[in-house]
Design a protein around this motif. Structure first.
Motif, PDB file in Angstrom:
ATOM      1  N   ARG A 181     112.048 -78.617 -53.484  1.00 57.28           N
ATOM      2  CA  ARG A 181     110.782 -78.251 -53.140  1.00 57.28           C
ATOM      3  C   ARG A 181     110.108 -78.821 -51.942  1.00 57.28           C
ATOM      4  O   ARG A 181     109.082 -78.538 -51.294  1.00 57.28           O
ATOM      5  CB  ARG A 181     109.883 -77.987 -54.111  1.00 57.28           C
ATOM      6  N   MET A 182     110.728 -80.301 -51.752  1.00 60.23           N
ATOM      7  CA  MET A 182     109.910 -81.117 -50.724  1.00 60.23           C
ATOM      8  C   MET A 182     110.790 -81.263 -49.525  1.00 60.23           C
ATOM      9  O   MET A 182     110.305 -81.633 -48.577  1.00 60.23           O
ATOM     10  CB  MET A 182     110.067 -82.616 -51.279  1.00 60.23           C
ATOM     11  N   SER A 183     111.765 -80.487 -49.605  1.00 59.68           N
ATOM     12  CA  SER A 183     112.612 -80.541 -48.278  1.00 59.68           C
ATOM     13  C   SER A 183     112.026 -80.076 -47.188  1.00 59.68           C
ATOM     14  O   SER A 183     111.899 -80.623 -45.980  1.00 59.68           O
ATOM     15  CB  SER A 183     114.117 -79.778 -48.779  1.00 59.68           C
ATOM     16  N   ALA A 184     111.449 -78.664 -47.144  1.00 57.62           N
ATOM     17  CA  ALA A 184     110.808 -78.248 -46.089  1.00 57.62           C
ATOM     18  C   ALA A 184     109.678 -78.918 -45.426  1.00 57.62           C
ATOM     19  O   ALA A 184     109.728 -79.097 -44.037  1.00 57.62           O
ATOM     20  CB  ALA A 184     110.465 -76.652 -46.277  1.00 57.62           C
ATOM     21  N   GLU A 185     108.795 -79.432 -46.263  1.00 61.88           N
ATOM     22  CA  GLU A 185     107.690 -80.130 -45.681  1.00 61.88           C
ATOM     23  C   GLU A 185     108.108 -81.457 -45.181  1.00 61.88           C
ATOM     24  O   GLU A 185     107.566 -81.804 -44.044  1.00 61.88           O
ATOM     25  CB  GLU A 185     106.646 -80.570 -46.771  1.00 61.88           C
ATOM     26  N   ILE A 186     109.137 -82.247 -45.604  1.00 55.67           N
ATOM     27  CA  ILE A 186     109.468 -83.367 -44.949  1.00 55.67           C
ATOM     28  C   ILE A 186     110.186 -83.266 -43.630  1.00 55.67           C
ATOM     29  O   ILE A 186     109.752 -84.052 -42.500  1.00 55.67           O
ATOM     30  CB  ILE A 186     110.426 -84.052 -46.304  1.00 55.67           C
ATOM     31  N   ASN A 187     111.013 -82.060 -43.765  1.00 54.00           N
ATOM     32  CA  ASN A 187     111.650 -81.972 -42.414  1.00 54.00           C
ATOM     33  C   ASN A 187     110.601 -81.602 -41.320  1.00 54.00           C
ATOM     34  O   ASN A 187     110.860 -81.918 -40.214  1.00 54.00           O
ATOM     35  CB  ASN A 187     112.754 -80.724 -42.638  1.00 54.00           C
ATOM     36  N   PHE A 555     119.570 -54.599 -44.385  1.00 53.26           N
ATOM     37  CA  PHE A 555     119.884 -56.114 -43.544  1.00 53.26           C
ATOM     38  C   PHE A 555     118.728 -57.013 -43.655  1.00 53.26           C
ATOM     39  O   PHE A 555     117.645 -56.465 -43.252  1.00 53.26           O
ATOM     40  CB  PHE A 555     119.994 -55.688 -42.192  1.00 53.26           C
ATOM     41  N   ASN A 556     118.817 -57.899 -44.295  1.00 60.34           N
ATOM     42  CA  ASN A 556     117.870 -58.898 -44.635  1.00 60.34           C
ATOM     43  C   ASN A 556     117.818 -60.305 -44.136  1.00 60.34           C
ATOM     44  O   ASN A 556     119.014 -60.646 -44.144  1.00 60.34           O
ATOM     45  CB  ASN A 556     117.422 -58.895 -46.168  1.00 60.34           C
ATOM     46  N   ALA A 557     116.924 -61.349 -44.025  1.00 65.75           N
ATOM     47  CA  ALA A 557     116.908 -62.641 -43.817  1.00 65.75           C
ATOM     48  C   ALA A 557     115.618 -63.310 -44.017  1.00 65.75           C
ATOM     49  O   ALA A 557     114.604 -62.598 -43.982  1.00 65.75           O
ATOM     50  CB  ALA A 557     117.410 -62.891 -42.268  1.00 65.75           C
ATOM     51  N   ASN A 558     115.585 -64.582 -44.558  1.00 65.41           N
ATOM     52  CA  ASN A 558     114.516 -65.309 -44.756  1.00 65.41           C
ATOM     53  C   ASN A 558     114.306 -66.306 -43.675  1.00 65.41           C
ATOM     54  O   ASN A 558     115.149 -66.827 -43.326  1.00 65.41           O
ATOM     55  CB  ASN A 558     114.359 -66.139 -46.025  1.00 65.41           C
ATOM     56  N   VAL A 559     113.075 -66.446 -43.098  1.00 68.34           N
ATOM     57  CA  VAL A 559     112.797 -67.393 -41.895  1.00 68.34           C
ATOM     58  C   VAL A 559     111.852 -68.390 -42.302  1.00 68.34           C
ATOM     59  O   VAL A 559     110.608 -68.080 -42.715  1.00 68.34           O
ATOM     60  CB  VAL A 559     112.190 -66.548 -40.914  1.00 68.34           C
ATOM     61  N   PRO A 560     112.183 -69.635 -42.610  1.00 75.11           N
ATOM     62  CA  PRO A 560     111.270 -70.679 -43.346  1.00 75.11           C
ATOM     63  C   PRO A 560     110.093 -70.893 -42.277  1.00 75.11           C
ATOM     64  O   PRO A 560     110.172 -70.756 -40.895  1.00 75.11           O
ATOM     65  CB  PRO A 560     112.250 -71.828 -43.536  1.00 75.11           C
TER      66      PRO A 560
END
Length: 652
Positions: A181-187, A555-560
């Motif tokens: 859960r910390m990955s996106a914020e740190i990146n 057709f689906n995709a997640n965009v962070p």
């Protein structure tokens, strides 16, 4: 009488002000620091000074006493010490071991002056039994790793480690891993900052033992279900021991949680992080990795054969489980991964309805034991309608487990006068997992050391040789309910902005109890304390909660959404007023009959079941064709990049 700004040279007829020679005027305390906003109109004397004679950082608070300064002939009153006096270290003192305010400074000049203020876990913060050759010393020359500290954009995080063994391996190998859960914020911080700094806390040893810098992005995990990220590279900057007591009143940015109470990873605001960096580099360096046996205290680590070249070590996990063997280069034991790397929602979702009993036999995860009886399966739209206030017991996960094993709640000695009413809802706040548990009733009057051996493993022997949490009372389960995350919007509303610990008001007691009851599997078709049936308003069967979001097209995709900043600003930039930005994008690319864009994740406000999906903020894009999906995803990424750039310009 106020002095005239013209002094003896005043030519105003019948001027009512006092006329004195310039050399007799009181010196302006603002100009003394380098600047006075009144300029030549100031009624005080402006004496020119060299830049080096001015303080490093000026303050324009007119209530601060500058070493005997007077105001219109009267001495300025200094604020009286209180619980917030000297709770954190002085920035002036950290920078130069001197302070222009001297004894009148409201901040601590050294560890021995720090007042940790009110902390529910103040007994835990006392660390005189921890081996620390640098205790109360902050005399190291300030040799920071960056020369441009004042101008560089730096992000600061505090990361938890189970013990010094893991930190020793991290230092040797130059790697670390964090909960997913910390990955996106740190990146996102790495992309937008000049440096990303980590402070490593070993909570069981009540200290911060290392400082490191992130040198590259956290790689994407090949296993999305993994609770931890893949190992990522770090550069070790300093080994030390800084007592958590010294920084107990320092707050984390987003959660506002005090470091003294926080047992999870988090991020500091820029100013707080800079002070943390100054603090850790004022502490003398200490190579604790050369003295692991002494530094570890009761966390034991030894070679199987007594040979330092052995490839494995005997490791005693923090939880007190049986020892097992770890390869020498493995960062974490499975016990730590199970307990610390899971999000609060993942800890909830181990199957079954309950979280109210724990068992450590299953490799470290909370195992749920169903202990329901027919008479306790109470639920209604209004579970509790009484007029007596409830209570929230606060403890870390290991202590919570022991409470449920012993069926005894424990409180610190300063709460000996607490009143616990019978048949009034009680709750437990797990400060480590950041979840609230319920609903319970007291099963005995409040007493002292009902179970003297309780909680000694975690808090040591208490005053008089008993439990460290001597104020105790037995309890029983009133209603088996799933736990609720502290970030859950409904729980935040029910708390009414108050603290999730100690005595709570009648209104809050009713709201929290009814919230737990609505989410309990035992809720449907039962009677509440009020005697009213749940009626048409109750959530039964499939209506108890909506399912996880299902995209409408093939057709689906997640965009962070990897943007650092205020959640309000981020959503405003991305969505616009009433989602006007997204509506316009959909209309330009097609229509709602061919494209759907949904913001999901923590902070989105979009409920999936009983709460938001516990994943980083993202856009879920769905389209009727693969080609259209790729085009929409590209536009969404452009929207995110534009918002990121505008927010960076706003805060730079």
């Amino acid at each position: 009488m106020k002095p005239c700004k013209h002094g003896k040279l005043c030519k105003i007829k019948n001027c009512p002000l006092k006329h004195v020679a310039e050399e007799e005027l009181e010196e302006c305390q603002f100009y003394k620091q380098g600047f006075c906003c009144n300029g030549p109109k100031c009624a005080r004397r402006h004496k020119k000074r060299l830049p080096e004679e001015c303080p490093v950082e000026a303050t324009f608070d007119t209530h601060i006493n500058f070493s005997g300064a007077t105001q219109f002939g009267k001495k300025i009153k200094t604020a009286q010490p209180n619980d917030n006096f000297k709770v954190t270290l002085c920035t002036h003192w950290l920078q130069s071991i001197s302070c222009p305010f001297n004894e009148d400074c409201h901040y601590a000049h050294g560890e021995e002056e720090v007042n940790e203020g009110y902390q529910p876990n103040s007994d835990f913060l006392q660390d005189s039994d921890i081996y620390d050759p640098t205790a109360n010393r902050m005399d190291a020359p300030l040799e920071l790793p960056f020369t441009n500290l004042s101008t560089a954009k730096i992000s600061y995080f505090i990361l938890q480690s189970p013990d010094l063994r893991s930190l020793s391996i991290a230092r040797q190998r130059g790697v670390w891993a964090v909960p997913m859960r910390m990955s996106a914020e740190i990146n996102a911080s790495f992309r937008s900052s000049d440096h990303v700094i980590f402070f490593f806390s070993v909570r069981p040893l009540r200290g911060i033992y290392g400082v490191a810098r992130l040198t590259n992005l956290i790689p994407q995990s090949a296993n999305p279900a993994s609770p931890l990220t893949p190992e990522f590279p770090i550069m070790w900057l300093r080994s030390l021991r800084l007592s958590i007591r010294t920084v107990a009143q320092v707050k984390l940015g987003a959660s506002g949680m005090f470091v003294g109470r926080c047992a999870s990873d988090g991020r500091f605001d820029s100013k707080i992080g800079q002070d943390m960096l100054l603090t850790t580099f004022r502490k003398p360096s200490w190579n604790w990795h050369d003295e692991l046996d002494r530094a570890h205290m009761n966390i034991r680590l030894k070679d199987i054969s007594g040979n330092s070249a052995s490839s494995s070590a005997e490791y005693y996990p923090m939880s007190g489980a049986l020892p097992y063997y770890l390869p020498r280069d493995v960062l974490f034991a499975q016990d730590w991964i199970d307990r610390a790397a899971l999000t609060p929602s993942e800890k909830m979702s181990g199957g079954g309805a309950g979280y109210n009993k724990f068992d450590r036999s299953g490799g470290g995860k909370y195992q749920q034991q169903q202990q329901l009886s027919a008479q306790n399966m109470l639920s209604a739209v209004e579970f509790y309608t009484g007029d007596l206030p409830g209570f929230v017991v606060c403890a870390a996960s290991p202590v919570v487990e022991e409470m449920f094993r012993r069926s005894v709640f424990g409180l610190p000695p300063q709460m000996q006068d607490v009143t616990i009413h019978g048949n009034v809802p009680l709750f437990v706040f797990d400060s480590q997992a950041l979840v609230m548990l319920g609903i319970f009733y007291a099963d005995s009057p409040v007493g002292v050391n009902i179970d003297p051996a309780a909680f000694v493993t975690w808090g040591g022997v208490g005053p008089g040789g008993g439990s460290p949490l001597p104020v105790q009372f037995k309890f029983r389960i009133a209603l088996e309910c799933p736990p609720i995350s502290l970030m859950d919007p409904e729980l935040v509303t029910a708390l009414g902005g108050g603290n999730a610990m100690g005595a709570i008001g009648v209104k809050e007691t009713r709201a929290i109890a009814n919230l737990f009851a609505r989410r309990s599997p035992a809720f449907s078709n039962q009677k509440g304390i009020s005697g009213k049936s749940s009626g048409a308003g109750s959530m039964t069967g499939s209506s108890a909660g909506s399912s996880v979001y299902k995209p409408p097209f093939k057709f689906n995709a997640n965009v962070p959404i990897e943007i650092v900043g205020s959640l309000y600003d981020i959503k405003k930039k991305l969505l616009g007023t009433n989602a006007s930005t997204i509506i316009q994008l959909v209309d330009e690319m097609g229509s709602k009959n061919s494209i759907r864009i949904r913001m999901r994740g923590i902070g989105s406000g979009f409920m999936e079941g009983q709460s938001e999906i516990q994943e980083p903020l993202m856009f879920s894009v769905s389209a009727e064709s693969d080609l259209l999906l790729q085009a929409v995803v590209a536009r969404v990424k452009q929207l995110i990049d534009k918002a990121r750039g505008e927010l960076q310009m706003k805060f730079n």
